[in-house]
Structures are given as structure tokens and as C-alpha cells.
Design a protein around this motif. Structure first.
Motif, PDB file in Angstrom:
ATOM      1  N   VAL A 159       0.837  -1.207   0.000  1.00 51.37           N
ATOM      2  CA  VAL A 159       0.000   0.000   0.000  1.00 51.37           C
ATOM      3  C   VAL A 159       0.871   1.255   0.000  1.00 51.37           C
ATOM      4  O   VAL A 159       0.618   2.202  -0.766  1.00 51.37           O
ATOM      5  CB  VAL A 159      -0.956  -0.002   1.215  1.00 51.37           C
ATOM      6  N   LEU A 160       1.900   1.274   0.836  1.00 51.47           N
ATOM      7  CA  LEU A 160       2.778   2.447   0.925  1.00 51.47           C
ATOM      8  C   LEU A 160       3.530   2.689  -0.381  1.00 51.47           C
ATOM      9  O   LEU A 160       3.628   3.828  -0.864  1.00 51.47           O
ATOM     10  CB  LEU A 160       3.767   2.288   2.078  1.00 51.47           C
ATOM     11  N   ILE A 161       4.069   1.608  -0.968  1.00 45.36           N
ATOM     12  CA  ILE A 161       4.824   1.752  -2.215  1.00 45.36           C
ATOM     13  C   ILE A 161       3.910   2.194  -3.348  1.00 45.36           C
ATOM     14  O   ILE A 161       4.254   3.103  -4.118  1.00 45.36           O
ATOM     15  CB  ILE A 161       5.540   0.423  -2.570  1.00 45.36           C
ATOM     16  N   ALA A 162       2.736   1.572  -3.456  1.00 44.26           N
ATOM     17  CA  ALA A 162       1.785   1.940  -4.509  1.00 44.26           C
ATOM     18  C   ALA A 162       1.346   3.387  -4.339  1.00 44.26           C
ATOM     19  O   ALA A 162       1.267   4.151  -5.318  1.00 44.26           O
ATOM     20  CB  ALA A 162       0.581   1.005  -4.462  1.00 44.26           C
ATOM     21  N   PHE A 163       1.076   3.790  -3.097  1.00 46.32           N
ATOM     22  CA  PHE A 163       0.624   5.160  -2.830  1.00 46.32           C
ATOM     23  C   PHE A 163       1.723   6.168  -3.176  1.00 46.32           C
ATOM     24  O   PHE A 163       1.447   7.245  -3.719  1.00 46.32           O
ATOM     25  CB  PHE A 163       0.231   5.291  -1.355  1.00 46.32           C
ATOM     26  N   PHE A 164       2.963   5.825  -2.901  1.00 48.47           N
ATOM     27  CA  PHE A 164       4.071   6.729  -3.209  1.00 48.47           C
ATOM     28  C   PHE A 164       4.259   6.852  -4.722  1.00 48.47           C
ATOM     29  O   PHE A 164       4.404   7.948  -5.254  1.00 48.47           O
ATOM     30  CB  PHE A 164       5.367   6.232  -2.566  1.00 48.47           C
ATOM     31  N   ILE A 165       4.239   5.711  -5.428  1.00 48.46           N
ATOM     32  CA  ILE A 165       4.504   5.717  -6.874  1.00 48.46           C
ATOM     33  C   ILE A 165       3.393   6.397  -7.648  1.00 48.46           C
ATOM     34  O   ILE A 165       3.642   7.228  -8.531  1.00 48.46           O
ATOM     35  CB  ILE A 165       4.705   4.273  -7.397  1.00 48.46           C
ATOM     36  N   TRP A 166       2.137   6.063  -7.333  1.00 48.71           N
ATOM     37  CA  TRP A 166       1.017   6.487  -8.169  1.00 48.71           C
ATOM     38  C   TRP A 166       0.205   7.651  -7.602  1.00 48.71           C
ATOM     39  O   TRP A 166      -0.671   8.165  -8.274  1.00 48.71           O
ATOM     40  CB  TRP A 166       0.100   5.307  -8.442  1.00 48.71           C
ATOM     41  N   SER A 167       0.496   8.046  -6.362  1.00 51.50           N
ATOM     42  CA  SER A 167      -0.260   9.155  -5.786  1.00 51.50           C
ATOM     43  C   SER A 167       0.656  10.305  -5.353  1.00 51.50           C
ATOM     44  O   SER A 167       0.586  11.402  -5.902  1.00 51.50           O
ATOM     45  CB  SER A 167      -1.097   8.679  -4.601  1.00 51.50           C
TER      46      SER A 167
END
Length: 358
Positions: A159-167
Motif C-alpha cells: 500500500v505504501l509503495i503503490a501510494f508513493f509511486i502512483w499518488s
């Protein structure tokens, strides 16, 4: 028939009101961002009220994600996805064909491209939400099973990695590492799964969720004011004054929608037919007012911001017009449901007669 929870029905209604008000502003013939140089009270008010749709989009999806993530493991399969897609497709095709025919009869500006989109609305993405959601539904059984296999720590990291990359990365102007509405749905679903697994309720983490709502939203409002002021000197600044609020995947839309949704899970509202009637029409409201020729009629001919932008009642005007379109959409969808009921009744009678050999 399964009883619907009134609090989630209210969330859907609020989400759709946000979406309608956004389209009144963003699709209007009068571009409020660029046609008023600098800053006025009405401009700021309409920019803020007219850019909540991305929060609304995420809220609308979160209601579905909440229930999809709660399904029993044996019911998480492609058969369910296909049945759900069929139900959505049936409604989409009705609106697409019916409104296309009506617009053709009354010469409502149906071009060849709109005609093609009307024949194949989901494939051509005439309405982005049903197309994106149906794609999500087909991925969902596999995505859900994969997330279940993550450990708590791995799910947090994902969740943290996805949120950083795409948000988070999209805070850099024009940066985009593949962010899209579908990516936003995938992130939100994973966040819902994490919230449920760790039992992070609103009551136990009230300060956290309130900060999700207030801090990003206030920063976004301040960014609009700052860019509007800067726009008096640099044209590009006012053109992108609402940049940080636009996009389902942006931190503001993601964080505020999660905070609002989790707050909504705590609302104590008694179920009643009126709420169900209004909430069940929200998808129809979306399809009705976002059909391209209808948008042109509503927002380029009838409800023009330029007529009220200098008036003291501009904000009230936006609220009233939002409600008018919402209620008109409810009436249209009520007629659609009545027609579906009649068709289902006729088909069931034909089936009975055939089975009896009449």
C-alpha cells in the motif's frame, strides 16, 4: 432482497452530488479558472465546490470495495464478476441507446463519433466510470485472492509503495508514473483490505481519519488561492490552479475520500425507502448528465456560469442547479426501472406460458 445500509446509501448520494457540481463547473462554456484573472470570492467558492468530483468518484467506488472485500471466499469468482458486469452493461446500454435516439430525434448534436460511442459505450469508454469499474471487476477475483495471501507487513508495504509511486509522486507538476482511474481503484481496494485486516476503525483512529480529511483539503484550497493570485502574472498558473484537486489518484482525492468514507461507516441512519430510492438512482444520474450531447446542452446552453459569476447568489445557484440535475436524473432513472420491471414481467409471463405449452 438484501436490506441496504442507509449510511452507505447516503455516502453514494453525497458522492454523486459532488460529481454533478463538478461537471457544472468543469464542463461549463465559461472556464472559471482562466476567464477571471486573479481572485474573487465567487471564483474561489465555485472552484472549490466544483472540484470535489474526484473525491466523489473514490467515495462511490469505496462503497463497492467495502462490500466486495467482505464477500465469502467461495463467492469471489469470475462468475460473480461477469454477472455484475452484465447488470452494469444492461443499464449503460439502455441510457446509451435511449439518449442517442432522443438526441437524434430532437437534433441534439449527435456526431458520427458520438453515434459510434453510443452503440459501443463500454468498449469506447463513453462513460469512463463503468468501463473502468467493469475492468476492475474482471481483475478483482484474482487481485482479492492475491491480497489475501500477503502478510500484514507485506500488505502495508504494498500500500505504501503503490501510494508513493502512483499518488504522492503526482504532487510534482506533470509527473505521472502510469497513474490512472484504474490504478486509483486498485490502490483504494488494497487500502480497504488493509483497514479491515488491521481493524482500523474510525472510532479508534478518529484523529487520523480527521487529519486525512482536513489537512489535504485545506492545503488544496490554499494551493488554488495561491495559484489564482499568481495567475494574474503567469497565465499557466491560473490554468492549473485546481491541479492538486483533480485526479482520482492524487493524494487529496485519495486521503479525503478514505477519511470521509470511514466516517460514513459510523453514521447511524435508519433505512427508509426515500434514501434507497435516491441512492439507487445515482448511477443513472451519472449516465444521464454525462452523456456528451446532454452535457453540451446543460453546461454550454442552459446553465451558464457567466450569467451568475458576478452575482451574490452564485454559490446558491450552483447548489440549486446541482439539486435540479440530481432530481431530474432520479426521475429519469425511476422511469428506466419501471420499464425494466414491465419488461421482466412480460418475459416471465412468456416463459410461464411456454413452459405450460400454451
Amino acid at each position: 432482497m438484501k436490506k441496504k445500509e442507509a449510511n452507505f446509501q447516503l455516502v453514494k448520494m453525497i458522492a454523486m452530488l459532488m460529481i454533478v457540481s463538478h461537471h457544472i463547473v468543469s464542463k461549463n462554456a465559461f472556464n472559471i479558472d482562466t476567464e477571471i484573472v486573479g481572485i474573487t470570492v465567487n471564483k474561489i467558492a465555485l472552484q472549490v465546490m466544483g472540484n470535489n468530483a474526484f473525491i466523489g468518484n473514490n467515495l462511490f467506488f469505496l462503497v463497492s470495495a467495502w462490500f466486495l472485500s467482505s464477500k465469502r471466499e467461495e463467492t469471489v469468482n469470475t462468475q460473480y464478476s461477469i454477472r455484475s458486469c452484465f447488470r452494469i452493461e444492461r443499464t449503460v446500454l439502455f441510457y446509451s441507446y435511449a439518449m442517442c435516439v432522443i438526441m437524434l430525434i430532437f437534433r441534439g448534436g449527435v456526431s458520427k463519433s458520438i453515434l459510434l460511442q453510443s452503440v459501443f459505450p463500454v468498449t469506447t469508454g463513453m462513460w469512463w466510470y463503468p468501463t473502468t469499474y467493469m475492468i476492475f471487476l474482471m481483475i478483482w477475483p484474482f487481485y482479492h485472492q492475491a491480497l489475501l495471501r500477503f502478510s500484514d507487513e507485506d500488505l502495508k508495504k504494498y500500500v505504501l509503495i503503490a501510494f508513493f509511486i502512483w499518488s504522492i509522486s503526482t504532487l510534482i507538476p506533470f509527473a505521472n508514473a502510469g497513474s490512472s482511474a484504474l490504478i486509483a481503484f486498485l490502490m483504494l481496494y488494497a487500502i480497504v483490505m488493509l483497514i479491515k485486516r488491521l481493524t482500523i476503525s474510525f472510532q479508534n483512529h478518529k484523529k487520523l481519519y480527521c487529519s486525512f480529511i482536513v489537512i489535504p483539503y485545506m492545503l488544496a484550497v490554499l494551493s488554488i488561492i495561491a495559484l489564482d493570485l499568481l495567475g494574474a502574472r503567469i497565465a499557466a498558473a491560473e490554468q492549473y490552479s485546481c491541479y492538486f484537486m483533480r485526479g482520482n489518484y492524487r493524494p487529496v482525492s485519495m486521503m479525503v475520500s478514505i477519511g470521509l468514507f470511514m466516517w460514513g461507516t459510523t453514521w447511524k441512519v435508519k433505512a427508509n425507502k426515500m434514501i434507497d430510492w435516491l441512492a439507487d438512482a445515482t448511477f443513472g444520474i451519472y449516465l444521464f448528465h454525462m452523456y456528451p450531447p446532454v452535457m453540451k446542452i446543460l453546461f454550454e446552453r442552459i446553465f451558464l456560469i457567466q450569467d451568475v459569476i458576478d452575482k451574490p447568489y452564485a454559490v446558491l445557484w450552483l447548489v440549486v442547479i446541482t439539486m435540479v440535475i440530481f432530481l431530474l436524473g432520479v426521475l429519469i432513472d425511476t422511469l428506466r426501472k419501471a420499464l425494466f420491471d414491465v419488461c421482466n414481467l412480460l418475459l416471465s409471463r412468456i416463459h410461464v406460458r411456454n413452459s405450460q405449452g400454451i
